[in-house]
Design a protein around this motif. Structure first.
Motif, PDB file in Angstrom:
ATOM      1  N   ALA A 245     -16.636  59.032 104.932  1.00 47.80           N
ATOM      2  CA  ALA A 245     -16.706  57.578 104.809  1.00 47.80           C
ATOM      3  C   ALA A 245     -18.104  57.137 105.184  1.00 47.80           C
ATOM      4  N   THR A 246     -18.562  56.053 104.565  1.00 47.47           N
ATOM      5  CA  THR A 246     -19.891  55.556 104.906  1.00 47.47           C
ATOM      6  C   THR A 246     -19.941  55.077 106.346  1.00 47.47           C
ATOM      7  N   HIS A 247     -18.929  54.312 106.740  1.00 47.45           N
ATOM      8  CA  HIS A 247     -18.938  53.690 108.062  1.00 47.45           C
ATOM      9  C   HIS A 247     -17.829  54.268 108.940  1.00 47.45           C
ATOM     10  N   GLY A 248     -18.159  54.483 110.204  1.00 47.31           N
ATOM     11  CA  GLY A 248     -17.171  55.032 111.130  1.00 47.31           C
ATOM     12  C   GLY A 248     -17.084  54.266 112.428  1.00 47.31           C
ATOM     13  N   PRO A 249     -16.682  52.977 112.380  1.00 46.42           N
ATOM     14  CA  PRO A 249     -16.485  52.238 113.642  1.00 46.42           C
ATOM     15  C   PRO A 249     -15.185  52.666 114.312  1.00 46.42           C
ATOM     16  N   LEU A 250     -15.121  53.934 114.663  1.00 43.84           N
ATOM     17  CA  LEU A 250     -13.890  54.553 115.146  1.00 43.84           C
ATOM     18  C   LEU A 250     -13.471  54.034 116.520  1.00 43.84           C
ATOM     19  N   THR A 251     -12.220  53.665 116.632  1.00 44.57           N
ATOM     20  CA  THR A 251     -11.673  53.353 117.942  1.00 44.57           C
ATOM     21  C   THR A 251     -11.416  54.668 118.679  1.00 44.57           C
ATOM     22  N   GLU A 252     -11.226  54.577 119.996  1.00 40.98           N
ATOM     23  CA  GLU A 252     -10.941  55.796 120.762  1.00 40.98           C
ATOM     24  C   GLU A 252      -9.656  56.439 120.273  1.00 40.98           C
ATOM     25  N   ALA A 253      -8.664  55.626 119.963  1.00 39.09           N
ATOM     26  CA  ALA A 253      -7.387  56.156 119.477  1.00 39.09           C
ATOM     27  C   ALA A 253      -7.575  56.859 118.144  1.00 39.09           C
ATOM     28  N   ALA A 254      -8.451  56.319 117.292  1.00 37.82           N
ATOM     29  CA  ALA A 254      -8.684  56.922 115.976  1.00 37.82           C
ATOM     30  C   ALA A 254      -9.318  58.300 116.116  1.00 37.82           C
ATOM     31  N   THR A 255     -10.280  58.446 117.034  1.00 41.11           N
ATOM     32  CA  THR A 255     -10.941  59.730 117.230  1.00 41.11           C
ATOM     33  C   THR A 255      -9.938  60.799 117.631  1.00 41.11           C
ATOM     34  N   GLY A 256      -9.074  60.465 118.579  1.00 32.81           N
ATOM     35  CA  GLY A 256      -8.050  61.417 119.010  1.00 32.81           C
ATOM     36  C   GLY A 256      -7.075  61.742 117.902  1.00 32.81           C
TER      37      GLY A 256
END
Length: 310
Positions: A245-256
């Motif tokens: 994906a171009t953008h990764g404004p990942l939340t902490e929950a998303a990373t896990g």
């Protein structure tokens, strides 16, 4: 006109890399923060210059939006001859329409605010909505990072590769990737249960025993990607699934969540500054692309082959 690059605080390493690519030192800029949360940016004199303010409006979105507006106003009041906001990740782009009565159209509000701050032009990378250009009262240059990311994905494996759109909104994006990667396209039809919960309902396309690349413009909560990965595995895709994906404004929950899926790679750009870049997350820099865009704009050259075509 002299070319100047001003960096906000949202992603200084990216802005500094762009300035280095242009063989410039970033223009001096300090952002004072008062105890009550107010911001007061101060920039060096840019009188008569062609100024590019690099500030993605990544999380915390509201703070970075306000900082961008104040930076633009400071540059205008300092005498900039031409003022361009370089906003690789444009917060509020998902709010391009009302889904029910009583809602705001956030993308239009931010676009109007940029114009009111004295901005002459806006540069964005793979915005969530192509309608941004139509709703913005100033000139918008929408460029794409797809060729950069496709190149970073590398050559195709020996077995067939399939590019997967995780929802109907990503079909054109998947087709662009597929043309560069020489793969076919598959599409997931999803149903969003809530802001973080997504259910994949149908998969259109042949993925059995094929190397899948899930593509999207951004990953935030990770719910859409999780649903796509699970339906691909249910349809017996090869296990080495790649997500980009171009953008990764990942939340902490998303990373896990994404790490728990055991995908082969998650490839994003540095449009958003990433503190945690542990595997499987890999970051591809936008600096060369933005350097080329700014150089061409400064010299009044065409951007044709760099633009997002929808």
């Amino acid at each position: 006109m002299t070319l100047r690059v001003v960096s906000g605080t949202a992603n200084r390493p990216l802005a500094e890399a762009v300035a280095e690519g242009l063989r410039l030192d970033p223009t001096g800029c300090a952002v004072e923060r008062f105890p009550d949360g107010e911001l007061r940016p101060t920039v060096e004199c840019v009188r008569g210059a062609d100024v590019y303010v690099v500030q993605p409006t990544a999380p915390p979105v509201n703070e970075h939006v306000v900082e961008l507006l104040l930076l633009l106003d400071a540059c205008r009041r300092s005498g900039a001859a031409r003022l361009t906001a370089v906003v690789p990740y444009f917060g509020y782009a998902r709010q391009d329409r009302r889904s029910r009565a009583g809602q705001a159209v956030g993308a239009r509000v931010i676009a109007d605010a940029l114009a009111a701050a004295g901005t002459d032009r806006l540069v964005v990378v793979d915005p969530h909505t192509a309608a941004l250009e139509a709703m913005c009262p100033i000139r918008v240059e929408m460029v794409t990072a797809v060729p950069v990311l496709a190149n970073a994905l590398g050559s195709a494996p020996a077995d067939p590769r399939v590019v997967v759109a995780p929802d109907l909104g990503a079909v054109k994006l998947a087709e662009h990737y597929a043309s560069l990667l020489r793969g076919s396209v598959a599409v997931v039809r999803k149903h969003r249960v809530s802001g973080t919960v997504v259910r994949a309902e149908e998969l259109v396309g042949d993925v059995e025993a094929r190397h899948a690349v899930i593509v999207d413009d951004m990953i935030s909560s990770g719910g859409t990607i999780e649903a796509a990965v699970r339906i691909l595995l249910d349809h017996r895709a090869a296990p080495d699934i790649v997500v980009t994906a171009t953008h990764g404004p990942l939340t902490e929950a998303a990373t896990g969540c994404l790490r728990a899926l055991d995908v082969d790679r998650i490839l994003v750009t540095d449009s958003v500054a990433h503190r945690d870049t542990a595997a499987p997350l890999r970051v591809c820099s936008l600096a060369p692309l933005l350097t080329e865009v700014i150089a061409r704009l400064h010299n009044d050259e065409q951007l044709d082959n760099l633009l997002l075509h929808t």
